[in-house]
Structures are given as structure tokens and as C-alpha cells.
Design a protein around this motif. Structure first.
Motif, PDB file in Angstrom:
ATOM      1  N   CYS A 189      -5.855  -3.386   8.238  1.00 50.35           N
ATOM      2  CA  CYS A 189      -5.067  -2.332   8.885  1.00 50.35           C
ATOM      3  C   CYS A 189      -5.170  -2.340  10.398  1.00 50.35           C
ATOM      4  O   CYS A 189      -4.453  -1.602  11.063  1.00 50.35           O
ATOM      5  CB  CYS A 189      -5.528  -0.976   8.365  1.00 50.35           C
ATOM      6  SG  CYS A 189      -5.410  -0.856   6.577  1.00 50.35           S
ATOM      7  N   CYS A 213      -7.019  -3.602   2.400  1.00 53.95           N
ATOM      8  CA  CYS A 213      -6.910  -2.147   2.615  1.00 53.95           C
ATOM      9  C   CYS A 213      -7.494  -1.393   1.426  1.00 53.95           C
ATOM     10  O   CYS A 213      -8.473  -0.685   1.571  1.00 53.95           O
ATOM     11  CB  CYS A 213      -5.487  -1.687   2.893  1.00 53.95           C
ATOM     12  SG  CYS A 213      -5.399   0.114   3.019  1.00 53.95           S
ATOM     13  N   SER A 243       0.497   3.647   1.760  1.00 50.36           N
ATOM     14  CA  SER A 243       0.671   3.993   3.183  1.00 50.36           C
ATOM     15  C   SER A 243       1.939   3.360   3.752  1.00 50.36           C
ATOM     16  O   SER A 243       2.535   3.907   4.687  1.00 50.36           O
ATOM     17  CB  SER A 243      -0.529   3.524   4.005  1.00 50.36           C
ATOM     18  OG  SER A 243      -1.714   4.060   3.491  1.00 50.36           O
ATOM     19  N   HIS A 291      -0.238  -4.290   5.513  1.00 46.72           N
ATOM     20  CA  HIS A 291      -1.541  -4.468   6.158  1.00 46.72           C
ATOM     21  C   HIS A 291      -2.587  -4.984   5.162  1.00 46.72           C
ATOM     22  O   HIS A 291      -3.763  -4.679   5.294  1.00 46.72           O
ATOM     23  CB  HIS A 291      -1.987  -3.195   6.905  1.00 46.72           C
ATOM     24  CG  HIS A 291      -2.056  -1.950   6.063  1.00 46.72           C
ATOM     25  ND1 HIS A 291      -1.922  -0.692   6.598  1.00 46.72           N
ATOM     26  CD2 HIS A 291      -2.270  -1.762   4.745  1.00 46.72           C
ATOM     27  CE1 HIS A 291      -2.047   0.208   5.641  1.00 46.72           C
ATOM     28  NE2 HIS A 291      -2.271  -0.419   4.505  1.00 46.72           N
ATOM     29  N   CYS A 349       0.852  -1.191   0.000  1.00 47.43           N
ATOM     30  CA  CYS A 349       0.000   0.000   0.000  1.00 47.43           C
ATOM     31  C   CYS A 349       0.886   1.238   0.000  1.00 47.43           C
ATOM     32  O   CYS A 349       1.980   1.220   0.569  1.00 47.43           O
ATOM     33  CB  CYS A 349      -0.870  -0.035   1.261  1.00 47.43           C
ATOM     34  SG  CYS A 349      -1.994   1.362   1.421  1.00 47.43           S
ATOM     35  N   ARG A 351      -1.676  -3.050  -8.204  1.00 44.52           N
ATOM     36  CA  ARG A 351      -1.202  -3.256  -6.845  1.00 44.52           C
ATOM     37  C   ARG A 351      -0.057  -4.252  -6.873  1.00 44.52           C
ATOM     38  O   ARG A 351      -0.183  -5.322  -7.488  1.00 44.52           O
ATOM     39  CB  ARG A 351      -2.341  -3.837  -5.994  1.00 44.52           C
ATOM     40  CG  ARG A 351      -2.130  -3.753  -4.497  1.00 44.52           C
ATOM     41  CD  ARG A 351      -1.969  -2.346  -4.046  1.00 44.52           C
ATOM     42  NE  ARG A 351      -2.590  -2.024  -2.772  1.00 44.52           N
ATOM     43  CZ  ARG A 351      -2.633  -0.772  -2.302  1.00 44.52           C
ATOM     44  NH1 ARG A 351      -2.113   0.223  -2.977  1.00 44.52           N
ATOM     45  NH2 ARG A 351      -3.197  -0.518  -1.142  1.00 44.52           N
TER      46      ARG A 351
HETATM   47 ZN    ZN Z   1      -3.237   0.599   3.111  1.00 49.33          ZN
END
Ligand code: ZN
Ligand code: NAP
Ligand code: ZN
Length: 347
Positions: free
Chosen positions: A89, A159, A43, A63, A41, A339
Motif C-alpha cells: 500500500c 495488503c 479498499s 496495492h 482489495c 480474494r
Molecule cells: Zn488493501
């Protein structure tokens, strides 16, 4: 304690590298599962680089975690050895505040436990994420994963999937609505799939003209290149909702101009710097600027079940864990389709 192999950033300045650590023994309400795949991700990158706030190091990101159960605690009722399992997450929350009581654990008023770069509910023990070969999670924070779907392509649902599903459900986006998805990356491509599945007319707003064919293949009805002033002019006053998945600074005032009267701009992307928004951008047309964070456990399971029923997974590029830094570099450039997923067998 259970010995675990992982990949960690030791500081925000260093690349990820192998790091061994320990997880707690399986408690009465815990599930231990061997991790098979973990999504990457944006993040993860924000957090190892301290983009948002000082992180807890060493940091094992990840996550979007799926795998197979190898051990369950004596009181566990929802899982048995051999089941597929997933974790997103969150690995815990206070469970009694008004948000937890409404299945909104992601907004726990006493601080939820993030899967990594967070603390357990003792507010002392650091959490470590899914770039690792095994995890121990309380069964209430473990999700059931369908055997029907491609497992690696299911990981990003934990996520990217829930983060886009939840706001679209909250604002009841569907038939008769014009939805714009801003940014076609990991979250954006899931937003397109859900928007189309819910019956909305979907437009992708992108900085990357070369993603147009992909956007259409994902089901989007229209594609707008945001750097082209003519295309932006033509898109003015046209959307009921903008789902904003952009990870970098961008001009909110320009995008608010694309909303119809009463339109809602929903932020899910989290650029490192705060945005500057003029009140005129909101009051002309009674527009709303809103935000949404991941989703609660019940809604995450609902989303996974919806995906199993409608055959929705992420479009992924599988990577070897040793190539994680290259994957981050590509993600930073918007070059992700759509992804990256780590094959944990390569750890
Ligand atoms: Zn994420
Ligand atoms: P990603 O795969 O890197 O996708 C982000 C996309 O944003 C890019 O592919 C690109 O799409 C667009 N973009 C990047 N830089 C841009 C710029 N300077 N101007 C305009 N567009 C730009 O990232 P992701 O994993 O989907 O995550 C997106 C953001 O959501 C991150 O900030 C992440 O931390 C955040 N996030 C939030 C939550 C939550 O709970 N709210 C959960 C997960 C992630 P185009 O090439 O189409 O322009
Ligand atoms: Zn709570």
C-alpha cells in the motif's frame, strides 16, 4: 517517461476501463518491475467510489502487486533484474519522522505516499496502482517475494496479509488466546490463517452461514452466524480479541459484548460511515476499542518471509481484468472466496 497500460476509473460514477499513462524513468534508487498479478482489495472499491474522501482521478487502483524486475537504478543494491518483487500500500514516506524512524512508515507523520490515490513525496505527483503492466518504486519500498510460493496467491499478502499479521503481532495474539475474526473475506481469511499459525483458538463471526465449511477448512475452530441471536448469546464474554474486518456499517456494541474482561476489539475494516459506540459497552469489563493500519516495510518483509517458511498464501479466484466490475459487485455482496487476483497478462 515510461509508457504504461492500465485500467482506471475516470470518475466515481464510471466503471474501470483501459487507460494509458506514464511512470517516471528509473532513478538511481528505483526498481522497475513488470506486474504479473494484482490482488483486488475492498479498499479499491471504497476509493473509486469516494466512500471515505474525495479521490484523485483518473484512479488506477491496486496495492497487492507482484512481478519480476526488469530494470534497476545505478545505486540499487537489494534487487537485480529477474528477481521477483512486490509492492503493497505504500511507495514512499518522509523517512525521518518518529514513526518512520521506528519502521512504522504506514503512520508517517508527514504523510506517507499511498500506492494509488495518493501523492509522491513532492506532494504534487499522483500515484497510480497495480491494475497496470509496470511500476517504478524506490527499492526501500519494494519487497522480496519468495520463489517457493504460488506467485498469484502471494499478491494478497501485500495488503490483506500484512493488515492482519501486524495487529496480531502487536497484541501478541497466540497460544491461550481466543481470537474472533469478524467477517470472512480477503482480510478475514488471512486473519484466520495467521491466528491459527500463531496458536490461537480461532472463531469466525460471519453473516454468511454458507461459509462455515470454508472457515473450518481454513483452520478455524468455531463458527458463529452473527444474525442468529442464540449463537450470539452463547458467544457472550468469550473472546480475548476480535479482529474486525467488516467493510460495511455494523453494531460495535453487540460485538463488544462478546469480549471477555480486558478484551480488545481491533478495527481493520473501514466502513464508510462512523460508528455509534456506547461508553457502557467499553467500561463494563474494561474493554478496549483499537485500530491498526497495514504495516511498515520491515514488518511486511517479515510477514512475507513467515509465509514462505510456513507455506501460507491467500485462497484466490483469478480474474481477467475485463471482469473487474463483476468482481466488485460480488465483493460488495460478500461473495468472495477469498480474494480476487487479476491476471495482468489479460490487460
Ligand atoms: Zn488493501
Ligand atoms: P471483503 O473481502 O469484501 O470482506 C469483507 C467481509 O465483511 C465480507 O466478506 C463479509 O464477510 C463481511 N461483511 C460485509 N458486509 C457486511 C455487513 N454489512 N455486516 C457484517 N459483515 C459484513 O473486504 P476486505 O478486502 O477483506 O476488506 C475489509 C475492510 O478492510 C474494508 O473496509 C477495507 O477497506 C479495509 N481494509 C483496511 C486496511 C487497513 O489498513 N486497516 C487494509 C486493507 C483493507 P461475511 O460474509 O463472513 O460476513
Ligand atoms: Zn515519516
Amino acid at each position: 517517461m515510461i509508457p504504461v497500460k492500465g485500467y482506471a476509473a475516470q470518475t466515481p460514477e464510471t466503471d474501470l476501463a483501459p487507460w494509458n499513462f506514464e511512470r517516471r524513468d528509473v532513478g538511481p534508487h528505483d526498481v522497475q518491475f513488470d506486474i504479473l498479478f494484482c490482488g483486488v482489495c475492498h479498499s479499491d472499491l471504497h476509493q473509486i467510489k469516494n466512500d471515505w474522501f474525495p479521490g484523485i482521478f483518473p484512479m488506477v487502483p491496486g496495492h497487492e502487486i507482484v512481478g519480476r524486475v526488469v530494470k534497476v537504478g545505478s545505486h540499487v543494491t537489494k534487487f537485480k533484474v529477474g528477481d521477483l518483487a512486490g509492492t503493497g500500500c505504500l511507495v514512499d514516506s518522509c523517512r525521518h519522522c518518529e514513526n518512520c524512524a521506528q519502521d512504522l512508515e504506514q503512520y508517517c507523520l508527514n504523510g506517507s505516499s499511498q500506492t494509488y490515490n495518493g501523492l509522491e513525496q513532492d506532494h504534487k505527483t499522483p500515484t497510480y496502482g497495480g491494475y497496470s503492466n509496470s511500476i517504478v518504486v524506490n527499492e526501500d519500498f519494494t519487497l522480496h517475494i519468495s520463489e517457493k510460493l504460488d506467485l498469484a496467491a502471494t499478491a494478497p499478502l501485500l495488503c490483506a496479509g500484512i493488515t492482519t499479521y501486524s495487529p496480531l503481532r502487536h497484541w501478541k495474539v497466540g497460544k491461550g488466546h481466543k481470537l474472533a475474526v469478524l467477517g470472512l473475506g480477503g482480510l478475514g481469511h488471512m486473519a484466520v490463517k495467521f491466528g491459527v499459525a500463531f496458536g490461537a483458538e480461532v472463531t469466525v463471526l460471519s453473516t454468511s452461514p454458507k461459509k462455515e465449511a470454508d472457515a473450518k477448512a481454513l483452520g478455524a475452530h468455531h463458527f458463529v452466524v452473527t444474525s442468529d441471536p442464540e449463537q450470539i448469546k452463547a458467544a457472550k464474554n468469550s473472546f480475548d480479541f476480535i479482529l474486525d474486518t467488516v467493510s460495511a456499517p455494523h453494531d460495535f456494541n453487540m460485538y463488544l459484548g462478546l469480549l471477555r474482561t480486558n478484551g480488545v476489539h481491533i478495527c481493520v475494516g473501514v466502513p464508510p460511515e462512523p460508528a455509534s459506540i456506547h461508553a457502557f459497552s467499553l467500561l463494563g469489563g474494561r474493554k478496549s476499542l483499537a485500530g491498526s493500519g497495514i504495516g511498515g516495510l520491515a514488518e511486511t518483509q517479515e510477514m512475507l518471509d513467515f509465509c514462505a517458511e510456513h507455506n501460507i498464501v491467500s485462497d484466490i479466484e483469478m480474474i481477467d481484468i475485463k471482469d473487474i466490475t463483476t468482481a466488485y459487485e460480488r465483493m460488495q455482496k460478500g461473495d468472495v472466496r477469498y480474494r480476487f487476483v487479476i491476471d495482468i497478462a489479460t490487460l
